[in-house]
Design a protein around this motif. Structure first.
Motif, PDB file in Angstrom:
ATOM      1  N   THR A   1     -21.324  32.340 -10.936  1.00 11.89           N
ATOM      2  CA  THR A   1     -20.266  32.168 -11.919  1.00 11.89           C
ATOM      3  C   THR A   1     -20.457  30.853 -12.650  1.00 11.89           C
ATOM      4  O   THR A   1     -20.943  29.877 -12.066  1.00 11.89           O
ATOM      5  N   ARG A   2     -20.059  30.831 -13.899  1.00  9.12           N
ATOM      6  CA  ARG A   2     -20.207  29.618 -14.705  1.00  9.12           C
ATOM      7  C   ARG A   2     -19.120  28.625 -14.314  1.00  9.12           C
ATOM      8  O   ARG A   2     -17.928  28.922 -14.406  1.00  9.12           O
ATOM      9  N   LYS A   3     -19.528  27.445 -13.881  1.00  9.33           N
ATOM     10  CA  LYS A   3     -18.606  26.383 -13.503  1.00  9.33           C
ATOM     11  C   LYS A   3     -18.569  25.273 -14.536  1.00  9.33           C
ATOM     12  O   LYS A   3     -17.784  24.335 -14.408  1.00  9.33           O
ATOM     13  N   ARG A   4     -19.432  25.358 -15.543  1.00  5.79           N
ATOM     14  CA  ARG A   4     -19.421  24.385 -16.619  1.00  5.79           C
ATOM     15  C   ARG A   4     -18.368  24.776 -17.656  1.00  5.79           C
ATOM     16  O   ARG A   4     -17.949  25.928 -17.736  1.00  5.79           O
ATOM     17  N   THR A   5     -17.971  23.819 -18.448  1.00  2.00           N
ATOM     18  CA  THR A   5     -17.073  24.113 -19.555  1.00  2.00           C
ATOM     19  C   THR A   5     -17.826  24.861 -20.646  1.00  2.00           C
ATOM     20  O   THR A   5     -19.056  24.979 -20.608  1.00  2.00           O
TER      21      THR A   5
ATOM     22  N   ARG B   1     -26.553  22.553 -19.063  1.00  2.00           N
ATOM     23  CA  ARG B   1     -27.187  22.233 -17.794  1.00  2.00           C
ATOM     24  C   ARG B   1     -28.036  20.972 -17.910  1.00  2.00           C
ATOM     25  O   ARG B   1     -28.616  20.684 -18.968  1.00  2.00           O
TER      26      ARG B   1
ATOM     27  N   LYS C   1     -29.241  27.155 -10.741  1.00  4.15           N
ATOM     28  CA  LYS C   1     -27.884  27.682 -10.740  1.00  4.15           C
ATOM     29  C   LYS C   1     -27.420  27.888  -9.304  1.00  4.15           C
ATOM     30  O   LYS C   1     -28.188  28.312  -8.442  1.00  4.15           O
ATOM     31  N   GLU C   2     -26.171  27.603  -9.059  1.00  2.00           N
ATOM     32  CA  GLU C   2     -25.602  27.797  -7.733  1.00  2.00           C
ATOM     33  C   GLU C   2     -25.452  29.289  -7.442  1.00  2.00           C
ATOM     34  O   GLU C   2     -24.927  30.045  -8.242  1.00  2.00           O
TER      35      GLU C   2
ATOM     36  N   GLU D   1     -24.417  34.624 -15.539  1.00  2.00           N
ATOM     37  CA  GLU D   1     -23.129  34.017 -15.246  1.00  2.00           C
ATOM     38  C   GLU D   1     -21.979  34.645 -16.030  1.00  2.00           C
ATOM     39  O   GLU D   1     -20.833  34.269 -15.822  1.00  2.00           O
TER      40      GLU D   1
END
Length: 282
Positions: free
Chosen positions: A28-32, A37, A60-61, A218
């Motif tokens: 899942t995208r955790k960045r705004t 990246r 990526k996690e 993501e």
């Protein structure tokens, strides 16, 4: 005294690629939406070449592979062979190739249609930045090798995101080639940098939004994406590649998609400048 013959990788840890497990958990995208990246960029990694660079993106996690890794070597400018016709400008040749071990499905040694398309886009992006008339009767070869992809090829095919992954690959090729050309000391009007933006939708709430530096795995659905090669000092775009479906007759969405991609490339250009300054002061 540091060992100049050894190329040190990024300071953080990297995840080894795992190709034996067919199970894939989408991260899942955790960045705004405006977040990009982190990446590692180093020049001068190949002493035998006129210029070289290495680029590695942050992994990526939750992914089954580490971040994308690319390397670029620049050979030339050098004299054209006697059999070649006279050219008042420098002849640019680009070559993009996946390493055979870059993906789970072993790639062939001959370039396929995807790699040839990436080479064409890269040549267009770099040609607008080079001052070719300063090197008549000369040629330069730019070779980009994709050491590792962001996802296993099987996972990308199963999710139907292989075409969207090419946007990030092209952006990485433009960035690493620009750094290698600067390392070779070839005259350019500006540093060209790649940037990607996309219009995505979430199945949970059905909302649409535009994000920078999209990772296809993501997001639930990618409606459209845009990759640009941008010259920040001259405020010019040397190459643009848009793909997908946007609302018909809505020109604002198209302009906003391109503007977001340009904004992403500006941050990339700053990283290239910092890497070149660090190599110069070393």
């Amino acid at each position: 005294m540091t060992d100049r013959r050894r190329v040190n990788g990024p300071g953080g840890t990297t995840l080894p690629p795992v190709y034996d497990d067919d199970q894939f958990t989408p991260p899942t995208r955790k960045r705004t939406a405006n977040g990009v990246r982190a990446f590692y960029l180093k020049t001068g990694v190949t002493p035998s070449a006129s210029g070289s660079a290495y680029l590695e993106f942050e992994p990526k996690e939750g992914a089954t592979a580490s971040g994308m890794k690319l390397t670029c070597t620049v050979h030339g400018p050098r004299s054209l062979p006697r059999s070649a016709p006279f050219s008042p400008h420098m002849v640019l040749s680009t070559h993009v190739k996946y390493a055979p071990f870059a993906t789970r499905q072993r790639r062939g040694y001959l370039r396929d249609s995807t790699e040839r398309d990436l080479s064409t886009h890269l040549e267009t992006a770099l040609r607008g930045a080079l001052i070719a008339d300063r090197w008549p009767k000369s040629g330069v070869d730019v070779v980009v090798t994709i050491i590792e992809g962001e996802l296993t090829r099987q996972a990308a095919q199963d999710q139907g995101i292989e075409d969207w992954e090419m946007m990030n690959v092209l952006s990485g090729c433009i960035t690493v080639a620009s750094a290698a050309i600067a390392d070779a000391g070839i005259d350019c009007v500006d540093i060209v940098a790649g940037g990607v933006s996309a219009l995505v939708t979430d199945e949970a709430n059905g909302d649409q939004r535009m994000v920078l530096d999209p990772v296809p795995s993501e997001h639930d659905t990618i409606l459209a994406a845009c990759c640009v090669a941008y010259l920040p000092a001259r405020d010019e775009i040397t190459n643009i590649w848009c793909k997908g479906l946007l609302p018909a007759g809505d020109g604002n969405s198209q302009r906003e998609l391109v503007a977001r991609a340009v904004h992403a490339s500006k941050g990339t250009c700053q990283a290239i400048t910092a890497s070149l300054a660090e190599a110069l002061n070393a």
